[in-house]
Design an enzyme around this catalytic site. Structure first.
Site, PDB file in Angstrom:
ATOM      1  N   GLY A   1      33.388  17.741 -28.058  1.00 36.09           N
ATOM      2  CA  GLY A   1      33.419  17.564 -26.615  1.00 36.09           C
ATOM      3  C   GLY A   1      33.131  16.136 -26.215  1.00 36.09           C
ATOM      4  O   GLY A   1      33.032  15.817 -25.027  1.00 36.09           O
TER       5      GLY A   1
ATOM      6  N   GLY B   1      28.101   3.793 -31.653  1.00 33.65           N
ATOM      7  CA  GLY B   1      28.003   5.209 -31.271  1.00 33.65           C
ATOM      8  C   GLY B   1      27.039   5.408 -30.117  1.00 33.65           C
ATOM      9  O   GLY B   1      26.017   4.729 -30.019  1.00 33.65           O
ATOM     10  N   VAL B   2      27.371   6.337 -29.220  1.00 31.29           N
ATOM     11  CA  VAL B   2      26.611   6.471 -27.969  1.00 31.29           C
ATOM     12  C   VAL B   2      26.228   7.907 -27.640  1.00 31.29           C
ATOM     13  O   VAL B   2      25.783   8.192 -26.542  1.00 31.29           O
ATOM     14  CB  VAL B   2      27.427   5.910 -26.786  1.00 31.29           C
ATOM     15  CG1 VAL B   2      27.557   4.408 -26.889  1.00 31.29           C
ATOM     16  CG2 VAL B   2      28.784   6.584 -26.684  1.00 31.29           C
ATOM     17  N   GLY B   3      26.386   8.832 -28.590  1.00 37.15           N
ATOM     18  CA  GLY B   3      26.182  10.250 -28.270  1.00 37.15           C
ATOM     19  C   GLY B   3      24.747  10.635 -27.976  1.00 37.15           C
ATOM     20  O   GLY B   3      24.493  11.628 -27.307  1.00 37.15           O
ATOM     21  N   GLU B   4      23.795   9.873 -28.480  1.00 33.06           N
ATOM     22  CA  GLU B   4      22.406  10.308 -28.385  1.00 33.06           C
ATOM     23  C   GLU B   4      21.469   9.348 -27.661  1.00 33.06           C
ATOM     24  O   GLU B   4      20.426   9.752 -27.166  1.00 33.06           O
ATOM     25  CB  GLU B   4      21.882  10.584 -29.809  1.00 33.06           C
ATOM     26  CG  GLU B   4      22.401  11.901 -30.334  1.00 33.06           C
ATOM     27  CD  GLU B   4      22.549  11.939 -31.843  1.00 33.06           C
ATOM     28  OE1 GLU B   4      23.336  11.139 -32.383  1.00 33.06           O
ATOM     29  OE2 GLU B   4      21.877  12.763 -32.478  1.00 33.06           O
TER      30      GLU B   4
END
Ligand SMILES: Cc1cc2nc3c(=O)[nH]c(=O)nc-3n(C[C@H](O)[C@H](O)[C@H](O)COP(=O)(O)OP(=O)(O)OC[C@H]3O[C@@H](n4cnc5c(N)ncnc54)[C@H](O)[C@@H]3O)c2cc1C
Ligand code: SF4
Lengths: 744, 335
Positions: free
Chosen positions: A471, A710-713
């Site tokens: 998602g 990365g930037v998801g968290e």
């Protein structure tokens, strides 16, 4: 679709958006093969003991019921415990569904009813009675703390804290100090899509498994091993995943039970969990951190002491990197930390969005805020003064760290310099207004990943890797990457993800997919392009101009020079000269020797600076978050639109962590009691203000091949603390327990 | 969910013919949910939706009659409700979500069941769900449970917002049953759990709520519905207050007040309301009113915060009403 702006760095809308909103995207519970059986799981109602008897006569009498599978009649599964170890690497003895009569946690599956209709299976599941021999259990976290321990074998990603200086002496000697116990309630991941699996036995004897997972290849390996199937027999697919937040890192019991059922009954089987059942497996561990900090009169941090504990089950040793974050980020000469885990009779806690850091960074940043105020310093100035330009725990430089720029940018957007120092200074009517801030830090990871690129005679580019788009926008950024690497318009790129048969990709997690799969796709496309041009040059049928060095692919066409003037040809036509239907390249992105050396010598993190405004009705204990600004330094941003959406989503989740989310454990039963969305509160729209997400320009050639972090968290880390700190600034009252509930 | 039979009768007399295992279905937002959770296990479901009881009409004395099948959304948006009973519109809008209110009916709202975690989980013993088995909520995670009107047998709240306003408004519930028609004051409609918590209200087997009557009132702007909950929208109340004040030259001629979220039924104390008669609004008066309403409250393991919070919410709500600044349900600032 806007085809022109499709390269890396452009705000391309999700390419899978249309399929999703029109229902064409198929999720794990949606394939509907003929002869499908529906499995409904029956859960244990005790936390520890033995099953004495299972009364399934009434269930079997329900029309349409085919089988009730229990530990008595299940098919053979792997003999040895080690065959049930999954990719996450949690030490201990893994839970084996329906293995024997022993109950190790409340909600443990004790039977699965398979029926021709979902309705029959559900009704029958409700009719099953189980007699238990009850053994004493402990599900109380405070009591578990007395049994805290350090496992002899640690999780593979565990980073042990490193002591420097003499923290307890410095704590005693320095004049300004704070000390206290900070606590986070357990939380459940609760992705919108509940865990589900559809297993289809194919005519050729193979099993196709549609599973909600973050790692189709990890599930494939797990099933093959745990069910004693040969690796080849199972194909796991997860082309669409309705969120996971870490709940899909481990193979959950639904996939094991569905596959077992399909083996037993030789029919397609689907097992879905209900929302209450989503509270019977993984959750973010409950945590305490005892933090003591001391500073000298200049507001220089002199001592950090952190002791942290998270909970785990009685059978596995789940661990988090909880206590290290302050030691890494602050340049304090004396620092020490200790971490342990506390066992209780529940299922094993697990990784949830920014595991360790979401808890550890936020609780630590709340303590830092207390010390800044004890020094009577502005919290931003205090951080600027004490923040470290290197990883202070490992004494290593960062590959890059634009936190200072993030602090500036965020503060400016927020208008931080208008902030009065003292709490209770701002008021509007009956509401107190508070401004708080915190910094965030999270790992920037890279894992070896493979991808395949194929050019077909219709002039289309096909990309494939076993990555999962949970998602987050992975489909979109990988297409952008391919578009730039091959120079191809995105409407001529097809992409396949979420299939264990595709080129190898580690389980989606830790925000490494963008960097890793992105690099793999980049390499595969470049390699394909080189191969294509080489084939053209050496082919005897191609015209002379194609044999020149000048030929290139640009915007999906072949370009060259003929008789001194430029010439272009469609890729289809170019390909027809070679006499091949398609050409293909597969590449693996790995750190390489330089990367490995860099990993040993340099620290790799994303950073953020979060600013928050709250309004508090003190009398009624009501907190409203009215502004949130997050400035993120995460290397190269592949797509500012999907990236900002990731950060915003995490900020919403962190708002829940600060104010709403808590799984209520009833220790008497070992069960989380508020197991539905009416009573487990995630933030509603009314709770979320306008959010400003800013990206700081951060060039980093070393972090990963594309310079991506990365930037998801990262959006989780710091946001909850900024809210808690703003509440202090509004009211002058400290809260050390998250969530901070109304009326508290 | 277990198998059940279903009918959709066209007449009241037909609908009233029930067995012990019949449940009436209106919007289904509560009943179906409970059936899926295996809490309600009807053998037969009688769908009421073909009965004609969805009108909202004026009564001769200036009051209003709300059909039992009128939806919560339609009721809250009805011009007569907004004009004459804005406290009711406000209470409805404070509850659930737009999607649920579009389906939920007035009759269903009156008869919805508790949100007690243990009631909702069929693995737990619960007197309300299974008479005589015991109460798991006592001594458990009971932050959301009641502090007023509880008994040894049950401490669950009645969760409705709408009914809090209806109680403040002294509404009357009209019933049609096998033995004919009757009316019950809303304040007497819901039961205290006592020793039989499985009986939520005075509805007799086969009785259907047909409508709710609101007597005419003259609060003007002197009303409010103030709801405190664990997030700013879409959560059941921790404490809520419905107030209406008949004011005249700075004096409260008559005060109407009901509490939600803290009692096992919408909580009204006529003596507390009487304290306000012919008095000017004042802090000491409102403190007395709050104290009187909360008299006899009993807390359990996790819900003491409710008792700390309740007097403050009551006083704030009384001031909102006295000053004619009712709480908005869209702007979340509390005046
Ligand atoms: C997620 C969620 C959040 C919610 N939040 C709130 C909230 O904040 N505040 C609030 O007040 N409510 C809230 N609700 C509850 C909601 O208001 C009720 O579910 C709704 O009002 C029930 O109406 P219904 O028509 O759907 O009833 P149904 O589900 O059809 O019936 C409910 C009960 O009433 C009986 N019944 C229905 N009509 C009649 C009748 N005419 N005569 C006799 N018996 C009848 C049924 O037999 C059944 O027992 C929430 C519900 C959900 C699902
Ligand atoms: S409080 Fe009432 S509803 Fe809740 S468990 Fe006890 S008896 Fe059941």
């Amino acid at each position: 679709m806007n085809v022109i702006s499709a390269k890396i760095g452009q705000p391309v809308s999700r390419i899978d958006g249309f399929a999703k909103v029109t229902g064409q995207a198929k999720y794990a519970a949606e394939p509907h093969p003929p002869g499908l059986l529906y499995g409904v799981i029956v859960n244990s109602l005790i936390a520890r003991g033995r099953i004495e008897a299972i009364h399934d006569e009434a269930a079997r009498a329900v029309p349409g019921v085919i089988e009730v599978m229990t530990h008595h009649n299940r098919p053979h599964t792997a003999l040895f415990e080690k065959s049930y170890v999954d990719g996450l690497g949690v030490p201990g003895s893994p839970y084996r569904p329906l293995h024997d009569a022993e109950i190790r946690f409340n909600g443990q599956p004790v039977a699965v009813v398979f029926a021709e209709t979902f309705e029959a299976a559900r009704e029958a599941a409700m009719l099953i009675q189980v007699d238990y021999e009850r053994w004493p259990h402990n599900a109380d976290f405070d009591a578990a703390l007395y049994q805290k321990y350090m496992p002899s074998k640690t999780r593979s990603n565990y980073v042990p804290p490193k002591t420097r200086g003499n923290a307890s002496e410095a704590y005693a000697l320095n004049p300004i100090k704070i000390e206290g116990r900070f606590h986070l309630a357990p939380e459940h991941h609760n992705p919108m899509e509940m865990h589900a699996t559809t297993v289809i036995p194919e005519e050729d004897g193979t099993l196709t498994v549609w599973d909600k997972t973050q790692g189709p290849q990890a599930v494939q390996t797990y099933l093959a091993s745990a069910l004693s199937l040969s690796g080849k027999k199972v194909r796991v697919r997860n082309p669409y995943v309705g969120g996971a937040f870490g709940s899909g890192l481990r193979a959950q019991h639904n996939v094991f039970l569905a596959a077992l059922g399909a083996e037993m009954l030789k029919r397609p089987v689907r097992v879905t969990l209900t929302r209450p059942q989503m509270f019977t497996h993984v959750f973010r561990p409950e945590a305490v951190m005892d933090i003591a900090l001391a500073a000298d009169r200049d507001g220089t941090l002199q001592s950090i002491i952190v002791e942290g504990v998270t909970d785990t089950s009685r059978f596995e040793h789940n661990m988090e990197n909880l206590v290290i974050w302050g030691l890494i980020g602050y340049k304090c000469p004396n620092a020490t930390a200790d971490y342990k885990i506390a066992p209780r009779d529940t299922y094993t806690s697990s990784d949830m969005r920014a595991p360790g850091a979401a808890t550890g960074v936020n609780l630590f940043e709340m303590a830092i805020d207390e010390l800044a105020w004890a020094c009577r310093m502005d919290p931003l100035a205090f951080r600027r003064h004490n923040y470290s330009d290197i990883d202070a725990m490992h004494n290593m430089p960062f590959t890059s760290n634009a936190l200072r720029e993030a602090l500036l940018l965020g503060a400016e957007r927020f208008g931080w310099n208008e902030r009065p120092l003292a709490p209770r200074s701002l008021r509007d009517g009956k509401e107190l207004i508070g401004w708080g801030m915190a910094t965030g830090i999270w790992d920037a990871m890279f894992s070896p990943t493979s991808a395949r690129a194929r050019l077909t005679s219709d002039g289309r580019l096909h990309i494939a890797t076993a990555a999962s788009d949970i998602g987050t926008g992975t489909y979109t950024i990988l297409v952008q990457t391919a578009s730039e690497a091959f120079s191809m318009p995105i409407d001529r790129i097809d992409i396949e993800l979420g299939d264990s048969t595709l080129p190898e990709c580690p389980t989606e997690g830790g925000s490494w997919t963008a960097a890793s799969a992105g690099a793999a796709v980049w390499l595969a496309c470049q390699s394909l392009c080189e191969q294509f041009l080489k084939l053209l040059k050496k082919n005897k049928n191609t015209p002379d101009w194609m044999k020149q060095d000048e030929i290139t692919v640009a915007e999906g066409e072949l370009h060259g020079v003929r008789n001194g003037s430029p010439v272009a040809l469609s890729l289809q036509d170019a390909l027809s000269f070679i006499g091949q239907d398609s050409i293909e390249a597969e590449e693996t992105a790995k750190p390489g020797l330089r990367g490995k050396i860099s990993e040993m010598r340099k620290a790799r993190f994303t950073h953020s600076a979060v600013f928050c405004e709250v309004r508090v009705d003190e009398d009624l204990g009501i907190v409203r978050v009215t502004r949130l600004v997050n400035a993120v330094a995460a290397g190269r941003i592949m797509n500012p639109k999907t990236a900002a959406s990731q950060v915003r989503g995490a900020m919403v989740m962190a708002t829940g962590m600060a104010l709403h989310e808590e799984s209520l454990m009833d220790e008497r039963y070992g069960r989380f009691m508020n197991h539905n969305f009416a009573e487990y509160h995630v933030p509603s729209h009314a709770d979320i203000p306008e959010m400003d997400v800013l990206f700081v320009d951060e060039k980093d050639k070393e972090i990963s091949p594309l310079g991506v972090k990365g930037v998801g968290e990262i959006g989780m880390c710091g946001t909850a603390a900024a809210i808690a700190n703003a509440i202090f600034h509004a009211t002058g009252k400290r809260h050390r327990n998250l969530p901070i509930m109304s009326g508290a | 969910m277990r198998n059940f039979s279903y009918s959709r009768p066209g007449t009241f007399d037909e609908a009233c013919r029930v067995t012990e295992h019949t449940r009436f279905l209106a919007g289904g937002t509560n009943l179906i949910d409970l059936m899926k959770s295996d809490v309600e296990r009807p053998a037969h479901v009688t769908d009421l939706k073909s009965l004609s009881m969805n009108q909202i009409e004026e009564l001769p004395d200036g009051g209003l009659r709300l059909g039992a099948l009128a939806t919560n959304a339609d009721t809250s948006a009805h011009p007569l409700v907004i004009r004459h009973f804005p406290v009711l519109a406000s209470a409805i809008l404070a509850g659930a979500s737009p999607q649920i209110r579009n389906v939920a009916t007035n009759g269903g709202n009156l008869n919805q069941r508790t949100r007690c975690h243990y009631f909702y989980d069929p693995d737990m013993v619960c007197n309300k769900r299974s008479p005589g088995t015991g109460c798991s909520a006592r001594g458990g995670r009971n932050r959301i449970m009641a502090v007023l009107g509880t008994s040894e047998a049950c401490i669950a709240t009645f969760p409705s917002d709408m009914c809090v306003a209806l109680a403040a408004l002294n509404a009357t519930v009209n019933l049609h049953g096998p033995k004919g028609e009757r009316s019950v004051a809303l304040r007497d409609y819901h039961r205290l759990p006592g020793e039989a918590p499985w009986i939520d209200n005075v509805l007799q087997p086969g009785e259907i709520v047909t409508s709710i009557d609101l007597p005419s009132v003259s609060f003007g702007e002197h009303y409010t519905y103030l709801k405190i909950r664990d997030r700013l929208s879409f959560a059941f109340s921790i404490v809520s207050v419905a107030v209406g004040l008949e004011m005249e030259s700075g004096l409260i001629r008559r005060g109407y007040l009901a509490l939600g979220g803290v009692g096992t039924k919408p909580w009204c104390v006529p003596e507390a309301e009487a304290l306000m008669k012919d008095k000017p609004p004042s802090h000491s008066l409102f403190r007395d009113v709050a104290e009187r309403i909360l008299e006899g409250a009993v807390v359990d393991r996790d819900n003491a915060a409710k008792l700390k919070l309740a007097p403050r919410v009551i006083e704030r709500a009384l001031w909102q009403a006295a000053e004619g600044t009712p709480q908005s349900q869209t702007c979340k600032t509390i005046r």
